[in-house]
Design a protein around this motif. Structure first.
Motif, PDB file in Angstrom:
ATOM      1  N   LEU A  29      39.427  39.247  31.050  1.00  0.00           N
ATOM      2  CA  LEU A  29      39.192  40.571  31.622  1.00  0.00           C
ATOM      3  C   LEU A  29      40.299  41.500  31.150  1.00  0.00           C
ATOM      4  CD1 LEU A  29      37.623  42.389  33.651  1.00  0.00           C
ATOM      5  CD2 LEU A  29      39.231  41.623  35.399  1.00  0.00           C
ATOM      6  N   ASN A  49      44.159  37.255  40.369  1.00  0.00           N
ATOM      7  CA  ASN A  49      42.822  36.668  40.416  1.00  0.00           C
ATOM      8  C   ASN A  49      42.847  35.564  41.467  1.00  0.00           C
ATOM      9  OD1 ASN A  49      40.421  35.257  40.033  1.00  0.00           O
ATOM     10  ND2 ASN A  49      40.443  35.530  37.805  1.00  0.00           N
ATOM     11  N   VAL A  88      34.610  40.675  39.108  1.00  0.00           N
ATOM     12  CA  VAL A  88      34.388  40.684  37.664  1.00  0.00           C
ATOM     13  C   VAL A  88      32.887  40.751  37.402  1.00  0.00           C
ATOM     14  CG1 VAL A  88      34.705  39.417  35.510  1.00  0.00           C
ATOM     15  CG2 VAL A  88      36.480  39.366  37.272  1.00  0.00           C
ATOM     16  N   THR A  94      33.814  40.434  25.926  1.00  0.00           N
ATOM     17  CA  THR A  94      34.990  40.682  26.749  1.00  0.00           C
ATOM     18  C   THR A  94      34.778  41.914  27.621  1.00  0.00           C
ATOM     19  OG1 THR A  94      36.399  39.750  25.045  1.00  0.00           O
ATOM     20  CG2 THR A  94      37.470  41.100  26.728  1.00  0.00           C
TER      21      THR A  94
END
Length: 251
Positions: A29, A49, A88, A94
């Motif tokens: 990310l 995360n 996400v 990507t």
């Protein structure tokens, strides 16, 4: 029932084992974090995360890169800004994100400061307010000729005012000393009462300058030290101790 060759079974089993052994690679990310008000890139933003417990920070251009999979919850935080939490998104390749952080706003309640004055300060302000005009008078007044200055100095009215100012300042100092060098405090520290207490305090007057600068502890030490000296040689106007002198202790 149709027979399946053992060689085929071994081949399928091997393929499954290989597939299960392959590691699952996370997406990367990427993105930038900016001030939501000005659009300025924000550096040192903490990015966490919660799924894989990874922690990174944005660079001086506000850019970041962190390992993440679809659906992971990522938190963006910086002191002075509201925390942002993002999931996400599903993406091919990507994924790139632009995160806007908005400054915290603090609304302070109105505060009015009311100073706490001692009884001496209240009385002193009242006295100075009462005699404000006389106390504001200055020797010689404002800018004037030498003749006017001499006349001012010789004026009976002016001389009376100047004497009053001197007397006022003296008694104002005495009032301040009494506010700190109080009979109640001396009695508490020495055990003296009545005439004996008065004799001790009269024989040991506290200087104005010391009363001004001494801390509470220094004030008490001053009283105890003078009391010890006074006990060795008490001073009485009549030469004889008063009836309440028996209250003197050896503190």
């Amino acid at each position: 029932m149709k027979f399946i060759p053992k060689s085929l079974i071994r081949f399928i089993t091997s393929i499954l084992a290989i597939l299960l052994a392959l590691p699952s690679y996370a997406q990367t990310l990427r993105g930038t974090v900016v001030d939501g008000t000005s659009g300025t890139p924000l550096s040192a933003v903490a990015i966490f995360n919660s799924s894989n417990k990874q922690y990174v920070y944005t660079d001086i251009k506000g850019a970041f890169s962190i390992s993440a999979n679809k659906g992971d919850q990522v938190t963006f935080s910086l002191i002075g800004f509201k925390i942002q939490q993002k999931n996400v998104p599903a993406a091919i390749g990507t994924p790139v994100m632009r995160i806007e952080l908005f400054p915290l706003s603090y609304e302070l309640e109105e505060f009015v400061y009311h100073p706490v004055y001692t009884p001496y300060q209240i009385d002193s302000m009242e006295r100075k307010s009462t005699y404000q005009r006389a106390l504001a008078r200055v020797h010689g007044g404002s800018v004037m000729s030498p003749v006017t200055f001499l006349a001012e100095r010789l004026s009976k009215r002016s001389q009376q005012i100047f004497r009053f100012q001197k007397s006022f300042n003296y008694w104002e100092g005495q009032k301040f000393i009494e506010s700190r060098y109080a009979p109640e405090l001396v009695q508490q520290l020495t055990g003296l009462k009545g005439d004996t207490l008065a004799y001790f305090m009269n024989a040991n007057p506290m200087p104005y300058d010391y009363a001004r600068v001494a801390s509470e502890l220094e004030l008490k030490m001053w009283i105890r030290e003078h009391f010890r000296d006074w006990q060795k040689n008490p001073h009485y106007p009549s030469g004889l101790p008063p009836a309440d002198s028996a209250t003197v202790d050896s503190r």
